[in-house]
Design a protein around this motif. Sequence first.
Motif, PDB file in Angstrom:
ATOM      1  N   THR A 223       0.852  -1.195   0.000  1.00  0.00           N
ATOM      2  CA  THR A 223       0.000   0.000   0.000  1.00  0.00           C
ATOM      3  C   THR A 223       0.886   1.241   0.000  1.00  0.00           C
ATOM      4  N   ARG A 224       0.246   2.389  -0.158  1.00  0.00           N
ATOM      5  CA  ARG A 224       1.033   3.639  -0.176  1.00  0.00           C
ATOM      6  C   ARG A 224       1.696   3.863   1.169  1.00  0.00           C
ATOM      7  N   ALA A 225       0.968   3.538   2.250  1.00  0.00           N
ATOM      8  CA  ALA A 225       1.546   3.711   3.581  1.00  0.00           C
ATOM      9  C   ALA A 225       2.756   2.798   3.743  1.00  0.00           C
ATOM     10  N   GLN A 226       2.637   1.566   3.234  1.00  0.00           N
ATOM     11  CA  GLN A 226       3.772   0.643   3.346  1.00  0.00           C
ATOM     12  C   GLN A 226       4.963   1.130   2.516  1.00  0.00           C
ATOM     13  N   GLN A 227       4.642   1.670   1.333  1.00  0.00           N
ATOM     14  CA  GLN A 227       5.725   2.199   0.491  1.00  0.00           C
ATOM     15  C   GLN A 227       6.464   3.317   1.237  1.00  0.00           C
ATOM     16  N   PHE A 228       5.659   4.157   1.876  1.00  0.00           N
ATOM     17  CA  PHE A 228       6.254   5.270   2.609  1.00  0.00           C
ATOM     18  C   PHE A 228       7.139   4.740   3.734  1.00  0.00           C
ATOM     19  N   TYR A 230       8.508   1.652   4.199  1.00  0.00           N
ATOM     20  CA  TYR A 230       9.637   0.752   3.923  1.00  0.00           C
ATOM     21  C   TYR A 230      10.549   1.206   2.795  1.00  0.00           C
ATOM     22  N   ILE A 231      10.098   2.144   1.970  1.00  0.00           N
ATOM     23  CA  ILE A 231      10.994   2.622   0.906  1.00  0.00           C
ATOM     24  C   ILE A 231      11.414   4.062   1.158  1.00  0.00           C
ATOM     25  N   THR A 232      10.403   4.911   1.265  1.00  0.00           N
ATOM     26  CA  THR A 232      10.699   6.345   1.338  1.00  0.00           C
ATOM     27  C   THR A 232      11.550   6.703   2.555  1.00  0.00           C
ATOM     28  N   LEU A 233      11.056   6.322   3.735  1.00  0.00           N
ATOM     29  CA  LEU A 233      11.745   6.737   4.958  1.00  0.00           C
ATOM     30  C   LEU A 233      13.201   6.259   5.004  1.00  0.00           C
ATOM     31  N   PRO A 234      13.477   4.979   4.763  1.00  0.00           N
ATOM     32  CA  PRO A 234      14.891   4.551   4.840  1.00  0.00           C
ATOM     33  C   PRO A 234      15.774   5.261   3.821  1.00  0.00           C
ATOM     34  N   LEU A 235      15.262   5.434   2.607  1.00  0.00           N
ATOM     35  CA  LEU A 235      16.109   6.029   1.574  1.00  0.00           C
ATOM     36  C   LEU A 235      16.240   7.538   1.736  1.00  0.00           C
ATOM     37  N   LEU A 236      15.393   8.090   2.577  1.00  0.00           N
ATOM     38  CA  LEU A 236      15.417   9.538   2.786  1.00  0.00           C
ATOM     39  C   LEU A 236      16.365   9.916   3.921  1.00  0.00           C
ATOM     40  N   ARG A 237      16.917   8.899   4.576  1.00  0.00           N
ATOM     41  CA  ARG A 237      17.704   9.190   5.778  1.00  0.00           C
ATOM     42  C   ARG A 237      18.847  10.179   5.564  1.00  0.00           C
ATOM     43  N   PRO A 238      19.626  10.047   4.491  1.00  0.00           N
ATOM     44  CA  PRO A 238      20.729  11.024   4.330  1.00  0.00           C
ATOM     45  C   PRO A 238      20.206  12.455   4.263  1.00  0.00           C
TER      46      PRO A 238
END
Lengths: 323, 420
Positions: A223-228, A230-238
């Motif tokens: 789902t969009r929430a899951q995408q956010f 598991y994908i967005t948050l970790p890759l946004l860390r820098p």
Amino acid sequence: MQATLKSAKPRRKPSWSDFQRRYAPYIFISPFFILFFAFGLFPILFNAFLSFHQWQPGTGLGDMKFVGLRNYTDNLTDPTFWLSLKNTAILALMSGLPQHLIAIPLAFAIQGGLRRMQNLVTAVYFLPYITSIVAISVIFFTLFSWQYGVINSVLNALHGLPLIGALFPAEKINWLGEKEYVQSAVAMVVVWRYTGWNMLLYLSGLQAIPRELYEAASVDGATRAQQFRYITLPLLRPIMFIAVTLSLIGGLQLFEEPFILTNGSGGAGQAGLTTVMYMYRTYASYSDAGVAAAMSWLLFIVIGVLTLVNNRAFGRSGLAGRD
Amino acid sequence: MRNLPRLTLALSIALTAALGSASAQKTTITVGVFPDLDSVVKAALPGFNKLYPNITVKINSLAYADHHTALTTALSTGKGASDVVAVDFGYVARFAEGNGLVDISKAPYNAGQFRSQFIAYTYPQAMTQDGRMVGMPTDIGPGAMFYRSDMLKKAGVSPAAMNASWESYISNGKKVLAANPGTFLIPDAGEAAQIIIRTGLKSGEGLYFDKNNNVLVDPANPRYVRAFTIAKQIRDAKLDARAGSAFSPEWTTAFQKGNLATEFSGAWLVGHMQNWLAKDFSGKWASQQLPGNTYASWGGSFYAIPQQSQHKTEAWALIKYLTTNKDQQVLAFKTTGAFPALRAAGNDPVFNEGVPYLNGQKARVLWRQAALKIQPLDVNKLDPIAEQIVNDALSSVLDGSKDITTALTDAKNLIARRAR
């Protein structure tokens, strides 16, 4: 012309082209260094020098008196200095945290949902960041005014409503005149001003995340929430690390907003007095340049330590995640 | 061709010489001022140039705060100050500390000779603790109570009853507000405290320090206790608009909306009221002395000569003209309403004229009376710090977070920390 001259008088002196090759680059780059030494390095060194001296600006440079570490101990034993540090920390937290909590989902929404309107929406959110502080002060004074302000009028009108009326205050709130509210009022303005900037940072970070990851995830039924999550948050860390670091430094150097909103006074109970404001007051009103200089170095140390802690706590692992 | 540089050199020497001889006849001096004082200097120039045709005056006008910041920078680096500089009262003590400004009590200036011609409290304001004098007084701000005659009438309160004492100011104030709902007696309760702190000083006492640098802020000092008590009574009775300092947005709006029954300020406030602050209420405002027969001053300006000036003689000539010339002081008063520091100027017929904005009231006579009664205050270099600390203490009393004794004890300790 050059060539004939050169061949006619060989080896007499360095030729024009020699000069061009060897020295011209230094001349071309010199404006930066001249400006840097004059307006970057010299003030810093002078400030360090000043922090060990007692000096009242206005008495002339000859009147500097070496006092060793006294300016530092003076600051460290000054209750107002500690109060200002406490205010700064509270304001940095109160204004820093919401900025990111709003900016990240907002950037995600704009990136995902508003693709066509993206530029317009981004510009609208970014507008406060580039607005002149004078204009901001005029607007917010009108909003926050105790007797004549829009915010209080709205709150009072809401209080008159049935059912939900009890949630809103009946009395007008003296936003900028009462100790309890000064910090919230200042924090609101800071959040309003810098959320757009952070959103832009996150938006650029989001655009660097490969689209295939999302496509693959949606094929797998995320789902969009899951995408956010598991994908967005970790890759946004820098990017988050950079944005938080910038907020941290900016928050600890907070000056304009509280200064304008409290007329430079620090407001009721000095609740809006930040360290930079106190430093400015020590210099401009108390004419105590040495103590003010020492204060700036103490603040520098605080910022340095907190940035380091931030780096350890979340930066390292965040950046390491990219490897 | 080889002679070209030599020719240029000769020419430029001749040119410099010509220019040099020209400038020997005519000296240009610069005056650093802020608005509205710049219009006073401008208005003075024709008269001044009649007396001194060889001095050309150039005016450098900067906004109030910028002017003083630029002056601070110029004095600290020893470069860039004008030959004559205007210094506002609030900055005098600060600039007096170093040696950036010329001591005009010494020869060839001997400013002391004019002392008796000036309103008594002005000279001490420009003098340092070690007896140097750094500025010549030009205008002053005798304090007055301004009140809305229509509001007082509605409540059946006479202005005389209102300002008989601070207690009657409060009790009558309550009546005024009862008769005029939605208004405030005073923009900020703290103002009353500021006036009481500034009045009734014993000789040898400054505002915050005595002659020997002892801190006067103390829970045992009746002046401070009374100041804080009266202010607290005003706040607790909900009489003030909590507008903070003058010219804050809250203060301005309250004036413009006509929501204030009284205000204490320098006589100069009338100028602001008629021009922008309370335009619509012309004829409704009037003036009285401060409550309880107290007299206090609100600011004032001085002219000084920086040590770095290359034209000190000419600078002094201009300062003398601006400050000790009666006609010029009267002209200044007519130009901007700057109340003259020179006593002779105060006797000009213009002071007996009514003030149109105050419904023709002959308020200037009142202000002149006040000016003559204001006591001199000794300045201390730590005054700005003490003032800030006392203001903080006052605000913590007003918002109820400290009682008066605690607040004054804390303030005393904070000031003493700095005063060693």
